[in-house]
Structures are given as C-alpha cells and as structure tokens.
Design a protein around this motif. Structure first.
Motif, PDB file in Angstrom:
ATOM      1  N   LEU A 121       0.921  -1.198   0.012  1.00  0.00           N
ATOM      2  CA  LEU A 121      -0.012  -0.148   0.003  1.00  0.00           C
ATOM      3  C   LEU A 121       0.803   1.327  -0.132  1.00  0.00           C
ATOM      4  CD1 LEU A 121      -2.415  -1.726   0.356  1.00  0.00           C
ATOM      5  CD2 LEU A 121      -3.030  -0.519   2.198  1.00  0.00           C
ATOM      6  N   PHE A 122       1.889   1.374   0.646  1.00  0.00           N
ATOM      7  CA  PHE A 122       2.585   2.538   0.899  1.00  0.00           C
ATOM      8  C   PHE A 122       4.030   2.407   0.420  1.00  0.00           C
ATOM      9  CE2 PHE A 122      -0.353   1.764   4.723  1.00  0.00           C
ATOM     10  CZ  PHE A 122      -1.303   2.459   4.171  1.00  0.00           C
ATOM     11  N   ILE A 186     -13.108  -3.619  19.266  1.00  0.00           N
ATOM     12  CA  ILE A 186     -14.446  -3.416  19.467  1.00  0.00           C
ATOM     13  C   ILE A 186     -15.323  -4.692  19.725  1.00  0.00           C
ATOM     14  CG2 ILE A 186     -16.189  -3.193  17.686  1.00  0.00           C
ATOM     15  CD1 ILE A 186     -14.231  -1.626  16.126  1.00  0.00           C
TER      16      ILE A 186
ATOM     17  N   LYS B  36      -0.995   9.256   0.940  1.00  0.00           N
ATOM     18  CA  LYS B  36      -0.118   8.574   0.127  1.00  0.00           C
ATOM     19  C   LYS B  36       0.912   8.110   0.820  1.00  0.00           C
ATOM     20  CE  LYS B  36      -1.358  10.691  -4.098  1.00  0.00           C
ATOM     21  NZ  LYS B  36      -1.241  12.064  -4.409  1.00  0.00           N
ATOM     22  N   ASN B 114      -6.981   2.466   3.261  1.00  0.00           N
ATOM     23  CA  ASN B 114      -5.535   2.545   3.233  1.00  0.00           C
ATOM     24  C   ASN B 114      -5.319   3.384   4.478  1.00  0.00           C
ATOM     25  OD1 ASN B 114      -5.668   1.729   0.948  1.00  0.00           O
ATOM     26  ND2 ASN B 114      -4.406   2.953  -0.009  1.00  0.00           N
ATOM     27  N   VAL B 116      -7.219   4.129   7.119  1.00  0.00           N
ATOM     28  CA  VAL B 116      -7.455   3.571   8.551  1.00  0.00           C
ATOM     29  C   VAL B 116      -6.545   2.410   8.906  1.00  0.00           C
ATOM     30  CG1 VAL B 116      -9.164   2.150   9.827  1.00  0.00           C
ATOM     31  CG2 VAL B 116      -9.999   4.082   8.245  1.00  0.00           C
ATOM     32  N   THR B 117      -6.235   1.616   7.710  1.00  0.00           N
ATOM     33  CA  THR B 117      -5.554   0.659   7.892  1.00  0.00           C
ATOM     34  C   THR B 117      -3.917   0.915   8.512  1.00  0.00           C
ATOM     35  OG1 THR B 117      -6.163  -0.740   5.956  1.00  0.00           O
ATOM     36  CG2 THR B 117      -4.131  -1.268   6.766  1.00  0.00           C
ATOM     37  N   ARG B 118      -3.451   2.001   7.736  1.00  0.00           N
ATOM     38  CA  ARG B 118      -2.205   2.366   8.185  1.00  0.00           C
ATOM     39  C   ARG B 118      -2.174   2.904   9.741  1.00  0.00           C
ATOM     40  NH1 ARG B 118       0.208   6.498   4.594  1.00  0.00           N
ATOM     41  NH2 ARG B 118      -1.507   7.686   5.264  1.00  0.00           N
ATOM     42  N   ILE B 120      -4.106   2.401  12.288  1.00  0.00           N
ATOM     43  CA  ILE B 120      -4.702   1.348  13.213  1.00  0.00           C
ATOM     44  C   ILE B 120      -3.447   0.272  13.367  1.00  0.00           C
ATOM     45  CG2 ILE B 120      -6.134  -0.344  13.945  1.00  0.00           C
ATOM     46  CD1 ILE B 120      -8.386   1.460  12.880  1.00  0.00           C
ATOM     47  N   LEU B 121      -2.821   0.027  12.112  1.00  0.00           N
ATOM     48  CA  LEU B 121      -1.795  -1.099  12.194  1.00  0.00           C
ATOM     49  C   LEU B 121      -0.394  -0.353  12.584  1.00  0.00           C
ATOM     50  CD1 LEU B 121      -3.742  -3.011  11.134  1.00  0.00           C
ATOM     51  CD2 LEU B 121      -2.100  -3.490   9.063  1.00  0.00           C
ATOM     52  N   PHE B 122       0.068   0.694  12.199  1.00  0.00           N
ATOM     53  CA  PHE B 122       1.252   1.203  12.524  1.00  0.00           C
ATOM     54  C   PHE B 122       1.128   2.736  13.176  1.00  0.00           C
ATOM     55  CE2 PHE B 122       0.971  -0.578   8.110  1.00  0.00           C
ATOM     56  CZ  PHE B 122       1.501  -1.869   8.487  1.00  0.00           C
ATOM     57  N   GLU B 129      -5.696   5.827  19.078  1.00  0.00           N
ATOM     58  CA  GLU B 129      -6.817   5.529  19.898  1.00  0.00           C
ATOM     59  C   GLU B 129      -8.016   6.277  19.513  1.00  0.00           C
ATOM     60  OE1 GLU B 129      -7.294   3.536  22.333  1.00  0.00           O
ATOM     61  OE2 GLU B 129      -5.398   2.697  21.738  1.00  0.00           O
ATOM     62  N   LEU B 132      -9.373   4.439  16.089  1.00  0.00           N
ATOM     63  CA  LEU B 132     -10.041   3.234  16.842  1.00  0.00           C
ATOM     64  C   LEU B 132     -11.287   3.430  17.238  1.00  0.00           C
ATOM     65  CD1 LEU B 132      -7.311   0.873  18.415  1.00  0.00           C
ATOM     66  CD2 LEU B 132      -9.024   0.213  16.797  1.00  0.00           C
ATOM     67  N   PHE B 135     -13.721   4.901  14.443  1.00  0.00           N
ATOM     68  CA  PHE B 135     -14.215   3.648  13.240  1.00  0.00           C
ATOM     69  C   PHE B 135     -14.988   2.684  13.989  1.00  0.00           C
ATOM     70  CE2 PHE B 135     -12.963  -0.349  11.225  1.00  0.00           C
ATOM     71  CZ  PHE B 135     -13.404   0.110   9.922  1.00  0.00           C
ATOM     72  N   GLY B 136     -14.746   2.321  15.189  1.00  0.00           N
ATOM     73  CA  GLY B 136     -15.533   1.181  15.984  1.00  0.00           C
ATOM     74  C   GLY B 136     -16.964   1.598  16.115  1.00  0.00           C
ATOM     75  N   ILE B 174     -14.261  -5.172   2.565  1.00  0.00           N
ATOM     76  CA  ILE B 174     -13.253  -4.241   2.730  1.00  0.00           C
ATOM     77  C   ILE B 174     -11.782  -4.666   2.133  1.00  0.00           C
ATOM     78  CG2 ILE B 174     -11.850  -2.826   4.250  1.00  0.00           C
ATOM     79  CD1 ILE B 174     -13.959  -2.868   6.233  1.00  0.00           C
ATOM     80  N   MET B 178      -8.275  -2.846  -0.121  1.00  0.00           N
ATOM     81  CA  MET B 178      -7.074  -2.541   0.646  1.00  0.00           C
ATOM     82  C   MET B 178      -6.124  -3.303  -0.226  1.00  0.00           C
ATOM     83  SD  MET B 178      -8.121  -3.789   4.490  1.00  0.00           S
ATOM     84  CE  MET B 178      -6.839  -3.022   5.702  1.00  0.00           C
TER      85      MET B 178
END
Lengths: 228, 228
Positions: A121-122, A186, B36, B114, B116-118, B120-122, B129, B132, B135-136, B174, B178
DNA sequence: AATTTAATTAAACGATTAATTAATTAATCT
DNA sequence: AGATTAATTAATTAATCGTTTAATTAAATT
C-alpha cells in the motif's frame, strides 16, 4: 619510551573465531523494528543499538539501510515460501485446505499481513515491485487452480466467477488478521490459537453454505466437526 | 532622506479580505500527501509548497505538523460519519444494504481503507486511539444489530456466530479495496465503478448462499439481478 | 616475525527536518 | 492619521538522519 597499550573502548576486531553473528543479529533487530514501524521512522542507530553493534556495521555488511531492509525481506519471504510450499503443494490441495492452513500460518506469523499490507500500500519503487511479485506467486495461482478444479468437478456452482470468489475467500481469511487491533477492541475478542480455529471453521462453513436459513438442510459438506 | 519602500519578496500580510483559504489549502495539501505516504515521510515543506504557502504557516495555524495532521483526520472522519449516517441510519437497514452502500462509499473514497489500515496497524498513541474509537462506533454496532435482527427473524441460520459473521462480511467487503494494487497486478482486474458493482453483488450472493452447488436450488434470495 | 586483511568503534560530515524568530506588510481599530 | 493586530515570508536554530572516514584491534597470511 613505548607507551603501554590500553584498549580504547571496544574498538577493533573482536576476539573469537569469525562468525555470522553480527550479520544475523542485525537482520533480527531490523525485523523487530521494521515490522512494527515504517522504514523512514526506524533509524539505523536504533537497529544497531538493538543488535548491540555500531551503526557503521550496517554499511559494512549490507551497504546501507536499504540493503539491510532488502536482506530482511529476502529472509522473510524465503521462510514463508517454504512453509506455503509445504502446505499447498500436494496435488489434492482444496480450497478449504487453504483457509485452514493459511489461517494457521497467519496465527504463527502475525506480522505477515501487516508487513505485506504496508509494503504494497505504501511502499515505493523496487521494494514494492519485488514484494508484489513474490506475494503474487505465493498464493493466488494455487488458489485459482483449486477453485477452478472444484467448479469443474461440479462441487461448486457453475455460475461462480473464480477471481471474485478468490477475492472473497482471501478477504474473509486475511482481513481478521489485518484488523486485529480493531477486532480486539470492538468485539472484545482476542485472536489466539483457539479463536483462529473457530474463525477458520466459521469461514469455511460460510464460504460453503452461506448464511441463509435452509429448512430442508440439503447437501452439507462434512465440515461439521469444526463448527463453532 | 526617506527611502522609497520596495516590496521584498512576498513577505507580509497579503492583500484581499481575510479568508480561511490558507487553512483550507493546507488541510487539502496535507490530505493529498498524508494519504499516500507515511507521517514521517512527508515533510512540512512539501505540504506547504503544495499549498503555495510558507512552511511556517503550518505552525501559525495548527501549532505544528502533528496539529495539521489531527485537523486533517478530524475533517476526514466528519465527512465519512455524515455519509455513513445517511446510508445506515434507516430502521430497515439490512446486511445486504451494508455491502452495497459500503462498497460504493469505498469506491468513492479509495483512500479510506488505506488510511484506516495504516493508522490502526502502524499508528501510535493518541492518534491511533482516537481513530480506533471513531471507526469502531462508525460501522460495527450498526452491522451487529442488523445481523442479530436477521437471525431473530429466521432469515439467517440460527447457528451463526454474529461476531464471526460480521468479520467475514467486513473482510469480503473491505479487503479488495485494501489489496487493490495486488488485485490489479495479479488478476489484471481494475477496481472501477463497474467492477465495484459486480464485486458487491458477488459478495452478497456468496455471503447468502455459499459456493456449494445445490441441485434443487432452494430459497434463493432475490439478488439475482446483480449476479455477474 | 612482519605484513596484510578483516571487523569493529568513534567521530565527523553533509543533508534534511520541524520549529522558532525576526522582519515585513496589510487590515483594523481608535 | 496613528497605533495595533493579523498574516505572511525569510532566515536561523537545534536536532537527527544515513553515510563516510579514520583509528584500532585481532586474525590470517607470508
């Protein structure tokens, strides 16, 4: 008069037989950091410090930060390619096998989807291209073949679009591991080994039969022993 | 004797009535870059240059890089929360509605997964927080309610685990967005508006009925008009 | 034993970063 | 009209980064 020689710090070639220890330590430290944080966000000094060596060692062994990163990527993919090969190279590899074995693989290597996600992705340039290539060859072809086989054998509906079906299956399988923090937050659901088995069984069941209630319950597929 | 005053560069307060233009331009430029690339990988100068102003403006308006980032996040979520609200706040919101409307939302806002992924993951700390949290609250509760309703109404199988079912549905919905670059590369399949409709219809069908061939074809759910 | 090579650290370099400050100009207020 | 405030750029600062170089030590070679 000659000065008595005293060691200044830990400078100089260390005693002991030559080994690949430093190289291995650096790759391990790089993995620890790079799998959690972005390439740019991780400094050489951090990695070197984790590995217990001087930052210049990265240049000495790998030619620079990028070189170390690529060496780490290489190692990761090699270990995964071996495992995926073991899991899916048998001739009677089925789609359900994929879900089960890949879920286990993910549970044992929780860093894997995060890493691939971020890179693809990045990421940029060469690295991204190489990872796309290797990831593409790793899973999709095996799955596509397995699904086409099931359709040809009449086990799956004839009107299925194989590519879209793969996409759905991969999504069901991989997404929970990507979204782990969300899920844990969640749903208050932790993704441990037990949960992975339940999830995998659920996914196979849903993939096979769907959610719609069927009052005569025809042609269930014998995955009942995994049902949650 | 008094010197004739000449403008030095573009220094100083610009002519024209006061407006929020610079602030808005900065947020737009920040979005273009931050969606990006990683937070660390984007420099203030880049953003400011894109917005056509000096980097010090970021400090002036937002107190720093982090402040600009959070202001951007706020705007993103507000616009999405409004859209999700419109889509799902009706009382007869069904699970199939979710797949269709969320797919469209994703197609119109391809940066969304992308991002949200980034994050929350990284991401780390506060930002993660907050995202999360927001989004939740945005999706999961609405979906959970809808699925429980379907089960209670007897439309869905009674033995379904609602949480796992949501996970599967979200994954199917989703993940393709992604994994867009992978999919386009490996399947040679572009995810345009047309493909999104096909994919969404496929997902609903698969989610409802599963892949297993049923020779008497009972109780199909009337999604046939979308079938690929 | 002397020399060369390999492996390591410390120190310094040049580039880049976010942030701060000072200077400058226009708008607004009195 | 004069003073004050708001908005902007340019210049500076302090930190950090990846890399390079020099010094140092042990191993290997001659």
């Amino acid at each position: 008069m000659k000065q008595a020689k005293v060691k200044v710090g830990n400078v100089g070639r260390p005693a002991g037989r030559g080994s690949e220890k430093v190289r291995a330590d650096l790759i391990r430290a790089a993995r620890d950091h790079f799998l959690k944080r972005d390439f740019k966000a991780v400094s050489l000094r951090e990695i070197a410090s984790s590995a217990g060596v001087n930052g210049a060692m990265v240049n000495y062994y790998f030619g620079g930060k990028q070189g170390l990163y690529m060496a780490m990527v290489d190692e990761l993919f090699e270990s995964l390619e071996i495992k995926m090969g073991e899991l899916s190279d048998s001739p009677e590899f089925t789609v359900a096998d994929f879900s089960r074995s890949y879920s286990l693989l993910l549970a044992e290597n929780p860093w894997w989807p995060n890493f691939v996600t971020r890179e693809i992705l990045f990421g940029e340039g060469e690295t991204k291209e190489e990872i796309l290539q290797r990831f593409g060859k790793l899973i999709a072809p095996r799955l596509l073949q397995a699904i086409n086989q099931e359709i040809a054998d009449g086990n799956y509906r004839q009107d299925l679009n194989p590519e879209l079906t793969i996409l759905s299956l991969m999504g069901m399988t991989i997404f929970p591991f990507m979204a782990k923090p969300i899920i844990e937050r969640i749903f208050g659901m932790s993704i441990d080994k037990n949960a992975v088995n339940k999830l995998s069984a659920h996914n196979i069941d849903l993939f096979m039969n769907g959610v719609v209630a069927r009052h005569q319950d025809p042609a269930r597929t014998g995955e009942g022993e995994y049902a949650s």
